[in-house]
Design a protein around this motif. Sequence first.
Motif, PDB file in Angstrom:
ATOM      1  N   PHE A  73      56.857  18.085  -6.275  1.00 46.35           N
ATOM      2  CA  PHE A  73      56.694  16.758  -5.683  1.00 46.35           C
ATOM      3  C   PHE A  73      55.687  16.002  -6.541  1.00 46.35           C
ATOM      4  N   ASN A  74      56.142  14.912  -7.154  1.00 46.98           N
ATOM      5  CA  ASN A  74      55.315  14.171  -8.111  1.00 46.98           C
ATOM      6  C   ASN A  74      54.843  15.078  -9.244  1.00 46.98           C
ATOM      7  N   LEU A  99      47.692   8.969   9.224  1.00 50.74           N
ATOM      8  CA  LEU A  99      47.982  10.157   8.430  1.00 50.74           C
ATOM      9  C   LEU A  99      48.876   9.797   7.251  1.00 50.74           C
ATOM     10  N   SER A 100      49.876   8.954   7.476  1.00 45.38           N
ATOM     11  CA  SER A 100      50.754   8.517   6.387  1.00 45.38           C
ATOM     12  C   SER A 100      49.972   7.771   5.313  1.00 45.38           C
ATOM     13  N   ALA A 125      46.834  10.302  -1.297  1.00 47.93           N
ATOM     14  CA  ALA A 125      46.856  11.569  -2.025  1.00 47.93           C
ATOM     15  C   ALA A 125      47.954  11.581  -3.079  1.00 47.93           C
ATOM     16  N   ALA A 126      49.120  11.019  -2.759  1.00 45.84           N
ATOM     17  CA  ALA A 126      50.220  10.950  -3.721  1.00 45.84           C
ATOM     18  C   ALA A 126      49.857  10.100  -4.928  1.00 45.84           C
ATOM     19  N   PHE A 143      40.092  17.383   0.362  1.00 43.07           N
ATOM     20  CA  PHE A 143      41.462  17.617  -0.092  1.00 43.07           C
ATOM     21  C   PHE A 143      41.698  17.282  -1.562  1.00 43.07           C
ATOM     22  N   GLU A 144      40.627  17.047  -2.324  1.00 45.81           N
ATOM     23  CA  GLU A 144      40.834  16.587  -3.700  1.00 45.81           C
ATOM     24  C   GLU A 144      41.727  17.508  -4.511  1.00 45.81           C
ATOM     25  N   GLY A 145      41.520  18.812  -4.393  1.00 41.65           N
ATOM     26  CA  GLY A 145      42.275  19.745  -5.206  1.00 41.65           C
ATOM     27  C   GLY A 145      43.650  20.068  -4.657  1.00 41.65           C
ATOM     28  N   SER A 146      43.867  19.834  -3.373  1.00 38.39           N
ATOM     29  CA  SER A 146      45.130  20.227  -2.746  1.00 38.39           C
ATOM     30  C   SER A 146      46.045  19.048  -2.454  1.00 38.39           C
ATOM     31  N   ALA A 147      45.443  17.876  -2.326  1.00 35.57           N
ATOM     32  CA  ALA A 147      46.193  16.621  -2.199  1.00 35.57           C
ATOM     33  C   ALA A 147      47.304  16.677  -1.154  1.00 35.57           C
TER      34      ALA A 147
END
Length: 293
Positions: free
Chosen positions: A84-85, A171-172, A178-179, A187-191
């Motif tokens: 994904f991306n 949340l969206s 993150a995308a 969440f920087e590393g897990s996005a």
Amino acid sequence: MTGRLVVRGDIQPDESLAGYVIRLSHANGMNGQGWLLHLAGLTAGFDGRRSDLNRLASLAAIEVGSLQQASLAPVATHPRRRSFNGSPIAGAHLATDGARTCPACIEQKGYASRLWHLRAYAACHQHGFMLVDHCTQCRRPLSWGRGSLTECVCGSAITTRRPAPLQVVRLSELIALAADGAAPRPFEGSAVAGISAVAWFFGASPMGNARERRALFTSRASSDAASTVLEQGAQFALDWHNSFTSWAMDHFHRPDARIGLHKVFGPELVRLRATFEDDCPFIIDDLRRFFSE
């Protein structure tokens, strides 16, 4: 039809590959996308498999790399993960059994967003509507095999615009950030993968019995089911520290805790590790820190 298509155009940076094929087929006057897939040497559902996209790129006169970036194909080094991306994500976080859409986005932008493939992205963060996954006329799930982005395969226009719960929209918004590479702490590393895992796991955990929870994790959830889960789980992604502390106290610390530090804790820890060790290792660290304190 040979060579290149009459009407061509680049795929947008955030566009769905399946949606791009629908858009390209419709723009070239094709009745459905079967003929274009035939010319490109592809079959239905190609975007979810490792496929040779060179012929499609040649027909559309664009770089093949942009198509590969939009692909949801399995990752060679992670067989249970999809792309994904360009980054790996667990297949469970993708809504792969049907299509979802925001009619307002199609009207405004003219293309389908890649975000609509994410199960945790249940509402459009720009318009505040729940994504549409069923036709109101024929009642069937929407399909990526339809001939137009604005119509169901039955020919009925897709027009439903149902306001989404505020937490689901927030949340969206977080997933969209993150995308774009702007995920906030922790969440920087897990996005995208991490946010999706957290929202879905903690949203589904308090619901029903274990069998019902497993069904939510292993089958495609409708927009309504997703909304119910994500209203519960959104807060864990939006305010991780406070939400996690409250959850851990409720599960492990209070006298009437749901699980507690006894023999049932082992399977729970296994479940947490299996869900988060790859996407959100900070959760395991926070759990250790909680017990040490």
